[in-house]
Enzyme design. Structure first.
Site, mmCIF file in Angstrom:
data_model
loop_
_atom_site.group_PDB
_atom_site.id
_atom_site.type_symbol
_atom_site.label_atom_id
_atom_site.label_comp_id
_atom_site.label_asym_id
_atom_site.label_seq_id
_atom_site.Cartn_x
_atom_site.Cartn_y
_atom_site.Cartn_z
ATOM 1 N N ASP A 93 -59.289 -62.312 -33.648
ATOM 2 C CA ASP A 93 -58.359 -61.318 -34.151
ATOM 3 C C ASP A 93 -59.021 -59.858 -34.498
ATOM 4 O O ASP A 93 -60.117 -59.957 -34.690
ATOM 5 C CB ASP A 93 -57.273 -61.785 -35.428
ATOM 6 C CG ASP A 93 -55.913 -60.993 -35.435
ATOM 7 O OD1 ASP A 93 -55.181 -61.498 -36.334
ATOM 8 O OD2 ASP A 93 -55.849 -60.069 -34.709
ATOM 9 N N GLN A 190 -45.505 -55.508 -30.493
ATOM 10 C CA GLN A 190 -44.835 -55.169 -31.815
ATOM 11 C C GLN A 190 -43.428 -54.735 -31.702
ATOM 12 O O GLN A 190 -42.867 -54.880 -30.687
ATOM 13 C CB GLN A 190 -45.742 -54.044 -32.733
ATOM 14 C CG GLN A 190 -46.947 -54.636 -33.271
ATOM 15 C CD GLN A 190 -47.130 -55.671 -34.121
ATOM 16 O OE1 GLN A 190 -46.152 -56.162 -34.699
ATOM 17 N NE2 GLN A 190 -48.452 -56.429 -34.229
ATOM 18 N N GLY A 217 -46.263 -59.364 -35.169
ATOM 19 C CA GLY A 217 -45.266 -58.793 -35.913
ATOM 20 C C GLY A 217 -44.125 -59.780 -36.413
ATOM 21 O O GLY A 217 -43.205 -59.477 -36.485
ATOM 22 N N ASP A 267 -51.784 -69.998 -32.999
ATOM 23 C CA ASP A 267 -52.878 -70.315 -34.053
ATOM 24 C C ASP A 267 -52.146 -70.350 -35.276
ATOM 25 O O ASP A 267 -51.220 -69.671 -35.653
ATOM 26 C CB ASP A 267 -53.881 -69.250 -34.269
ATOM 27 C CG ASP A 267 -53.201 -68.066 -35.151
ATOM 28 O OD1 ASP A 267 -52.592 -67.189 -34.428
ATOM 29 O OD2 ASP A 267 -53.988 -68.075 -36.279
HETATM 30 C C1 LIG Z 1 -48.871 -66.242 -40.365
HETATM 31 N N1 LIG Z 1 -48.095 -65.224 -39.583
HETATM 32 C C2 LIG Z 1 -48.938 -64.350 -38.700
HETATM 33 N N2 LIG Z 1 -50.093 -64.229 -38.502
HETATM 34 C C3 LIG Z 1 -50.040 -63.206 -37.957
HETATM 35 C C4 LIG Z 1 -51.321 -62.463 -37.379
HETATM 36 C C5 LIG Z 1 -52.709 -63.097 -37.573
HETATM 37 C C6 LIG Z 1 -52.979 -64.354 -36.688
HETATM 38 N N3 LIG Z 1 -53.910 -65.349 -37.237
HETATM 39 C C7 LIG Z 1 -55.421 -64.792 -37.271
HETATM 40 C C8 LIG Z 1 -56.349 -65.653 -37.911
HETATM 41 C C9 LIG Z 1 -55.799 -65.761 -39.419
HETATM 42 C C10 LIG Z 1 -56.663 -66.755 -40.482
HETATM 43 C C11 LIG Z 1 -58.173 -66.348 -39.934
HETATM 44 C C12 LIG Z 1 -58.640 -65.954 -38.513
HETATM 45 C C13 LIG Z 1 -57.843 -65.293 -37.839
HETATM 46 C C14 LIG Z 1 -51.234 -61.123 -36.611
HETATM 47 N N4 LIG Z 1 -52.346 -60.672 -36.287
HETATM 48 C C15 LIG Z 1 -52.338 -59.351 -35.535
HETATM 49 N N5 LIG Z 1 -53.361 -58.845 -35.230
HETATM 50 N N6 LIG Z 1 -51.237 -58.881 -35.535
HETATM 51 C C16 LIG Z 1 -49.744 -59.512 -35.910
HETATM 52 O O1 LIG Z 1 -48.816 -58.802 -35.574
HETATM 53 C C17 LIG Z 1 -50.024 -60.586 -36.627
HETATM 54 C C18 LIG Z 1 -48.925 -61.385 -37.038
HETATM 55 C C19 LIG Z 1 -49.121 -62.247 -37.601
HETATM 56 N N7 LIG Z 1 -48.048 -63.401 -38.267
#
Ligand SMILES: CNc1nc2c(CCNCC3CCCCC3)c3nc(N)[nH]c(=O)c3cc2[nH]1
Length: 373
Positions: A93, A190, A217, A267
């Site tokens: 990410d 988004q 998002g 994930d």
């Molecule tokens: C849990 N819900 C959620 N997660 C989001 C995540 C994180 C996804 N998981 C990444 C891992 C988390 C643990 C460590 C390693 C990377 C989101 N990431 C980004 N860049 N943008 C989102 O809108 C975005 C939106 C998300 N919504």
């Protein structure tokens, strides 16, 4: 292995898609569940075990690794794959989401995010370019654009501002990423829970001709039906022949319903985090192993599973380990949960291949509802 990044859409069944992502480091069978690594490990697991459960790809953790041991050190040590001994694909990410949720965010403006490290309080600035540079130093195979994910509920004005800035950041990440044949940079849609903003974001990203698209998002506290509605609005605006990744999702039920709407990749920390807290996902629904009813139950969690944690250990022993807060308890339940998630994904892929996904989904949900024996 292909020398480039290729997605092959093999079959569809209603909205569900069966596919394959081919990359130099390996092939990802989709729909895919990607276990989440933290600081170079999937918590409480050996990566050989993670591989054994059926994972084709794992997530690295940009935010943590950039703070400790730093991306530059990981690069000097040969990159993340060599460091953690995972020779298969890794997705990272951009780090922005975790900055918002983990660190003392100091500033967010057109240039990027400025924040204090939760490790030692040092100040860091991450621009779209720096995020791509960090992911490159980690030698990540699939890199995510830097974006701004607003927590819901939020005003349409704020959602629009963040969505438009994320689009400008997508352009900057695309330029910074350049042309790396065996790798991919995904854009992130988004737009919060505002349909017309979702459509605008998806259409603008589609015109950037990226190799894959994430839906961001979501899974930020909104009800499941809002998340699913946003998928129904967003996915038709994305190119059919590119992979779609729903970030941070989710429970087994979220995954089934999102596959039905056209998501290819997932994930979530759920299987490992809840495993460490004694919550097991099974084909008969959730089992809280801390519950006294398991104290003398000699049955395993799932005698049909190929996973030793699910097949060879009694509930009584798992109950004891978790109650005693023994590390092995979290290890065995994380292992079981990851195996269950991968078994679910394999069942989904098989069902789509055979054109019976709707039946598979209904049967699976019925079994969950029947509850544990
Ligand atoms: C849990 N819900 C959620 N997660 C989001 C995540 C994180 C996804 N998981 C990444 C891992 C988390 C643990 C460590 C390693 C990377 C989101 N990431 C980004 N860049 N943008 C989102 O809108 C975005 C939106 C998300 N919504």
């Amino acid at each position: 292995m292909s020398e480039s990044f290729q997605f092959q859409l093999k079959k569809t069944d209603g909205g569900a898609r069966l596919g394959e992502v081919s990359m130099p480091r390996g092939t990802i069978r989709t729909p895919a569940f990607m276990p989440v690594g933290t600081v170079g490990t999937v918590k409480a697991m050996y990566l050989d075990q993670v591989r054994e459960t059926g994972a084709d790809i794992i997530l690295g953790n940009t935010y943590h690794l950039m703070l400790r041991p730093t991306a530059e050190r990981v690069a000097r040590l040969g990159g993340l794959h060599q460091l953690i001994r995972w020779p298969h694909p890794i997705l990272t990410d951009s780090g922005g989401f975790q900055v918002m949720s983990l660190s003392g965010l100091r500033k967010l403006d057109e240039q990027g995010v400025t924040f204090k490290s939760h490790v030692d309080g040092s100040l860091h600035h991450m621009s779209p370019e720096r995020s791509i540079e960090i992911q490159g130093l980690l030698d990540s195979d699939i890199q995510m654009q830097l974006d701004e994910c607003v927590a819901l509920p939020a005003t349409p004005k704020d959602i629009e501002r963040a969505m438009e800035m994320s689009l400008r950041w997508a352009e900057r990440c695309k330029v910074a990423f350049g042309n790396q044949p065996g790798k991919a940079m995904f854009g992130i849609v988004q737009g919060g829970d505002v349909p017309e903003l979702r459509v605008r974001s998806a259409q603008a990203l589609s015109s950037m001709d990226l190799k894959g698209y994430a839906v961001g998002g979501l899974a930020v506290g909104e009800p499941q039906e809002v998340m699913l509605r946003m998928l129904e609005i967003t996915l038709p605006e994305l190119p059919r022949e590119k992979p779609r990744y729903l970030m941070g999702v989710g429970t087994p039920d979220d995954i089934l319903k999102s596959v039905a709407r056209g998501i290819d990749m997932f994930d979530c920390v759920m299987p490992t985090r809840s495993g460490r807290h004694g919550l097991a996902f099974t084909r008969r629904g959730k089992v809280n192993i801390r519950n006294a009813r398991h104290a003398e139950d000699m049955r395993p969690l799932d005698e049909q599973s190929s996973c030793p944690a699910s097949r060879d250990y009694s509930r009584a022993y798992l109950h004891h380990l978790v109650r005693a807060n023994e590390a092995l308890g979290g290890m065995l339940l994380s292992w079981h949960n990851l195996a269950y998630y991968q078994e679910l994904m394999q069942g989904i892929r098989q069902a789509i291949a055979e054109g019976r996904f709707a039946d598979f989904m209904a049967e699976t949900q019925e079994n969950w509802a029947r509850g544990d024996l």
